[in-house]
Write an enzyme that holds these catalytic residues in place. Structure first.
Site, short mmCIF file in Angstrom:
data_model
loop_
_atom_site.label_atom_id
_atom_site.label_comp_id
_atom_site.label_asym_id
_atom_site.label_seq_id
_atom_site.Cartn_x
_atom_site.Cartn_y
_atom_site.Cartn_z
N GLU B 52 0.89 -1.13 -0.01
CA GLU B 52 -0.14 -0.11 -0.08
C GLU B 52 0.83 1.18 0.14
OE1 GLU B 52 -0.59 -2.52 2.02
OE2 GLU B 52 -2.81 -2.98 1.70
N PHE B 114 -11.44 -7.58 13.72
CA PHE B 114 -10.27 -8.00 12.68
C PHE B 114 -10.02 -6.90 11.68
CE2 PHE B 114 -8.95 -10.13 8.70
CZ PHE B 114 -7.70 -10.43 9.14
N GLN B 115 -8.63 -6.51 11.44
CA GLN B 115 -8.29 -5.59 10.70
C GLN B 115 -8.90 -4.07 10.92
OE1 GLN B 115 -8.30 -6.96 6.39
NE2 GLN B 115 -6.32 -7.79 6.76
N LYS B 164 -17.51 -1.03 5.78
CA LYS B 164 -17.92 -1.93 4.76
C LYS B 164 -19.36 -2.01 4.41
CE LYS B 164 -17.55 -6.61 3.02
NZ LYS B 164 -16.34 -7.79 3.45
N MET B 480 24.18 9.52 2.34
CA MET B 480 24.04 10.44 3.31
C MET B 480 24.60 10.51 4.79
SD MET B 480 23.85 13.78 2.65
CE MET B 480 22.88 14.41 1.30
#
Lengths: 155, 567
Positions: B52, B114-115, B164, B480
Site C-alpha cells: 500500500e 479483525f483488521q 464496509k 548521506m
C-alpha cells in the site's frame, strides 16, 4: 467550530503535535446545534500565539476564531471544591466562601462542597486563601469568555 | 423516479464524475464491494501495487506530474497503516490526493475487530482533512468535499474512511456540481495594499533576490514567475521542491539553495537586501539556522497561499497571502504599468558580486577519475534525455546530485519527497508518473539502499509494462548517513554500509526486466543510450560508483547559510 465528532481531537492534536500549551479548554454546543463554541486558554510569546491562531484557522472544522485578549472581554470559570470542614474550620471556611461570593452546595458534618464562579485569578485567589491541607477535591470547568459590549463572534 | 445505488456504486460513480482515470490500490476484506464495482466498469483503470505504501507514492507521482488529484484505494487495518508513510509524504509536500480506505462495518467499530484501526485517528496529523462516513446518504457529498479540499488552497491529501456496511447500503445518487464550506474558504488574490508595498520595495532594492519553492509548481505559476524574474533582471534561486519553476539553464538562475545549495545561491540569499519569497516556507534545510539568517538586515516580501507559512520561522516585512500565480500576475501587471524602474546601477554591481561567487564553481568534481562519479551519471542522463525526462528520486546523496546536476527547465518534471524525505518513494512515484505521461521518458534516480525499500514494485512495473529507467547509484553505503558520519561522527560508519546486496541485474531479470551493470566512467554514456533505446522495457542500470564521494557544498545542521563546507 462545526459540532462534529473529531473536531475537538483535531484541536487537541494540533496543540500536542506542535508543542503548544493548553491551559484550559471548554467546549459545548451553541444556540445553533451545528456549531460548538470552544474557549481555549494558552500562553506564549506573540509569534507563537500568532502561529497558534493561524494553525487553528487552517483546521477545516474551525469556522471562526478570535483572540479575546486582543480587546476587552469578560471571562468566567466555574470551580467546584470539596474541603474538609470540622470544628473551627467550618466557620472560617463559610466566612471565606462569603467573601469570595461562593455558595456551599453540599454539606455533611465533615465536608463542604463549594461552588465558586469568577475569573481564573479569583479562583486561584480563593485556593491561596484557604488552608491547602483542607482541600479534598477540585473540579474546574476551564474558562469561558465573551467580548465586551458590541464585540460579537458571529458568522 | 431516481434509482438508489449502493455505497460502492456511489463511490465509483463519484470518482468517475471527478474525471479520475487511474486509481492505485490493493484489495482486502473491507473494500470488496468497492472492488466489485471497479470490476464492472472500465472508465477508471485500477493499478494493483504490491504494497500500500507504493499505492500512495504512485498516486502522488501521478498527481505531481499531471496536476490532477491522485487517488488511492486501500483496505482497513494494515492497508491503512501501510499507507500512512505515503500519506505523510504527500502531506509534507502539499500534494492533492484523495485516499479511499475501507473500514470494518459500523457496528464493529470500536470492538477491536479483525483488521480494525482508528484510521481517522491515525491519519489525522498527516492529512489536510479526513472523514469517516457513517451514513450512505452523506457519501457522495463527502467525496465531493474531499476532492474540493484536496485540490484548493494549499493542497494536501484528504482521506475518506468508508465502513464496509456503508458500501452495501443504498441511497439516491446525486453528485453535487459544486460545493462550499462555511469553515473553509481559501483566498486566491493577494491584498492590493500589500502588493503595492511590495512593488515599492522591489523598485528600491539594491541587492534583490527571488527565492521560490514548491508553491510555484503547485499553483502552476512557472510562466508568471519567469516573466517576473526576467522583467526585473533579478537573480533567482529555487528550493528542492521548486526546481523547474524557473528554467534552471537560464543565466538568472543561480542554482538550488539550502543545505546542499550552490555557493552563489546561499551567499546571495544571505546578503541580499530585498528578498522575495514565492511559495516557499523558509524551512530548516533551506535557510539553516534562522538566527544566523536574520543576522543580516534585509527586507522580506513573502507570497504564500498559507498564512501559517508566513512569519513562522522568519519574520517578514510584507506578507502577501494568496495564490502565487494570481499574486505574480498582479505584480507583473502593476510593474509593467508603472513608470518607475529598478536601480539598474546597483543591480549591475550586485550581479558582478554574484558572478564572483558563481566563479567559485562549487559543484566541481573530479571528471578524470577512473571510477564512476555519481555526478557524472546524472550529467550524462541530462544530456541523453535532452533535459526533458521526468525524474523521480529517493532520498539521500543521489537525490541531491539529481537536484544539482539535472537542469530542470520545466515544472512537474522533478518528483521527489522533499519534506518527509521518504526512502522508497522513487520507484512507485515513477510508476504514477509514467501512468500519467505514457510515452514520456521517466527515470528514477536512486541508490542501492533506497531502492530496496519498495523493490517489490518491479512486479507492478512488469504487469503494466512501465518502461521506467532505474538509475541506481550504487556506492554500497547509505551515502548521506555515511557522509554525516564522516563529517560529524569521527568516521564511525555505524550501520551505514549495506552488506549482502542482491545482484540487481539478476533481480531485474527475474521480474522480467532488463538489468545492466557498469563500473567504468567511459561506459556511462553508451549504457544510458542503450537503455533508453529499449523504450518498451524497464531497464535497471546498476552503476558501481565511488564509495567516498560527498555532496558539496554543505551547510552543516544548525549552521548559517554562508557557513558552507566547500570542495
Amino acid at each position: 467550530m462545526e459540532n462534529e465528532a473529531g473536531a475537538l481531537s483535531r484541536v487537541a492534536g494540533l496543540f500536542s503535535a506542535r508543542g503548544y500549551n493548553i491551559e484550559s479548554l471548554s467546549v459545548a454546543p451553541t444556540e445553533d446545534p451545528t456549531l460548538s463554541r470552544m474557549t481555549l486558554v494558552t500562553n506564549g510569546p506573540e509569534e507563537i500565539v500568532e502561529q497558534i491562531t493561524k494553525q487553528l484557522n487552517k483546521l477545516i472544522e474551525v469556522v471562526k476564531l478570535i483572540d479575546l485578549s486582543d480587546e476587552g472581554y469578560v471571562e468566567r470559570e466555574l470551580m467546584l471544591i470539596k474541603v474538609r470542614a470540622v470544628d473551627k474550620d467550618r466557620e472560617e471556611m463559610k466566612r471565606l466562601v462569603d467573601i469570595f461570593r461562593g455558595n456551599i452546595i453540599d454539606v455533611t458534618n465533615k465536608i463542604y462542597t463549594i461552588e465558586l464562579t469568577g475569573t481564573r485569578a479569583k479562583l486561584d485567589g480563593f485556593l491561596q486563601a484557604i488552608d491547602r491541607n483542607l482541600i479534598l477535591e477540585i473540579a474546574r470547568t476551564g474558562v469561558s469568555g465573551l467580548g465586551r459590549g458590541e464585540r460579537i463572534l458571529e458568522l | 423516479m431516481s434509482t438508489e445505488l449502493t455505497g460502492a456504486e456511489i463511490t465509483i460513480r463519484c470518482l468517475q464524475e471527478e474525471g479520475v482515470s487511474h486509481i492505485f490500490g490493493y484489495p482486502g476484506g473491507a473494500v470488496l464491494f468497492l472492488y466489485d464495482e471497479l470490476f464492472k466498469q472500465d472508465k477508471i483503470k485500477h493499478i494493483l501495487v504490491r504494497h500500500e505504501q507504493a499505492a500512495l507514492h504512485a498516486a502522488d507521482g501521478y498527481a505531481r506530474s499531471s496536476n490532477k488529484v491522485g487517488v488511492a484505494l486501500v483496505t482497513s487495518g494494515p492497508g491503512v497503516t501501510n499507507a500512512v508513510t505515503g500519506i505523510a509524504t504527500a502531506f509534507m509536500d502539499s500534494i492533492p490526493m484523495v485516499i479511499i480506505s475501507g473500514q470494518v462495518p459500523t457496528a464493529a467499530i470500536g470492538q477491536d475487530a479483525f483488521q480494525e484501526v482508528d484510521t481517522v485517528g491515525i491519519t489525522r496529523p498527516c492529512v489536510k482533512h479526513n472523514f469517516l462516513v457513517k451514513d450512505v446518504a452523506e457519501l457522495a457529498t463527502t467525496i465531493k468535499k474531499a476532492f474540493y479540499i484536496a485540490s484548493t488552497g494549499r493542497p494536501g491529501p484528504v482521506l475518506v474512511d468508508i465502513p464496509k456496511d456503508v458500501t452495501q447500503q443504498k441511497a439516491e445518487f446525486n453528485y453535487p456540481a459544486s460545493i462550499s464550506l462555511r469553515s473553509y474558504t481559501p483566498v486566491v488574490t493577494g491584498d492590493v495594499q500589500q502588493i503595492k508595498r511590495a512593488i515599492q520595495m522591489i523598485l528600491e532594492a539594491k541587492r534583490p533576490m527571488v527565492y521560490f519553492g514548491g508553491g510555484v509548481i503547485l499553483d502552476n505559476a512557472a510562466a508568471e514567475l519567469t516573466e517576473f524574474v526576467r522583467m526585473l533582471n533579478f537573480p533567482c534561486t529555487g528550493t528542492l521542491m521548486g526546481l523547474g519553476g524557473y528554467p534552471s539553464t537560464d543565466q538568472q538562475f543561480v542554482g538550488m539553495l539550502g543545505m546542499h545549495g550552490t555557493y552563489e545561491a546561499n551567499m546571495a540569499m544571505q546578503y541580499c537586501d530585498v528578498l522575495i519569497a514565492v511559495g516557499a516556507r523558509f524551512d530548516d534545510r533551506v535557510i539553516g539556522n534562522p538566527k544566523h539568517f536574520c543576522n543580516e538586515e534585509r527586507k522580506i516580501i513573502h507570497i504564500d497561499i498559507d498564512p501559517s507559512s508566513i512569519s513562522k520561522r522568519v519574520k517578514v516585512d510584507v506578507p502577501i497571502v494568496g495564490g502565487v500565480s494570481a499574486v505574480l500576475k498582479e505584480l507583473n501587471m502593476l510593474l509593467k504599468a508603472g513608470r518607475e524602474t529598478t536601480d539598474i546601477n546597483a543591480l549591475l554591481k550586485w550581479w558582478e558580486q554574484i558572478e564572483l561567487w558563481r566563479a567559485r564553481d562549487c559543484l566541481k568534481y573530479d571528471r578524470t577519475a577512473n571510477i564512476i562519479k555519481p555526478q557524472m551519471v546524472v550529467e550524462k542522463l541530462y544530456e541523453i534525455t535532452s533535459g526533458d525526462a521526468f525524474i523521480t528520486s529517493d532520498v539521500g546523496q543521489h537525490q541531491m546530485w539529481a537536484a544539482q546536476f539535472y537542469k530542470f527547465d520545466k515544472p512537474r518534471r522533478w518528483i521527489n519527497s522533499g519534506g518527509l524525505g521518504t526512502m522508497g518513494f522513487g520507484l512507485p512515484a515513477a510508476m504514477g508518473v509514467q501512468m500519467a505521461n505514457p510515452g514520456s521518458k521517466v527515470a528514477c534516480i536512486t541508490g542501492e539502499a533506497s531502492i530496496q525499500m519498495c523493490i517489490q514494485e518491479l512486479s507492478t512495473c512488469k504487469q503494466y509494462h512501465l518502461p521506467i529507467k532505474i538509475i541506481n547509484l550504487n556506492n554500497r553505503y547509505m551515502g548521506m548517513v555515511r557522509q554525516w558520519q564522516e563529517f560529524f561522527h569521527g568516521n564511525r560508519y555505524a550501520e551505514s554500509y549495506v552488506d549482502a546486496l542482491p545482484d540487481f541485474v539478476k533481480l531485474a531479470e527475474s521480474y522480467g526486466h532488463v538489468g545492466m551493470r557498469i563500473d567504468k566512467p567511459e561506459d556511462i554514456e553508451g549504457t544510458l543510450k542503450e537503455a533508453f533505446k529499449l523504450d518498451e522495457q524497464l531497464v535497471f542500470i546498476d552503476f558501481i560508483t565511488d564509495q567516498t564521494e560527498n555532496v558539496f557544498p554543505m551547510v552543516p545542521g544548525g549552521k548559517g547559510l554562508s557557513e558552507m563546507i566547500l570542495v
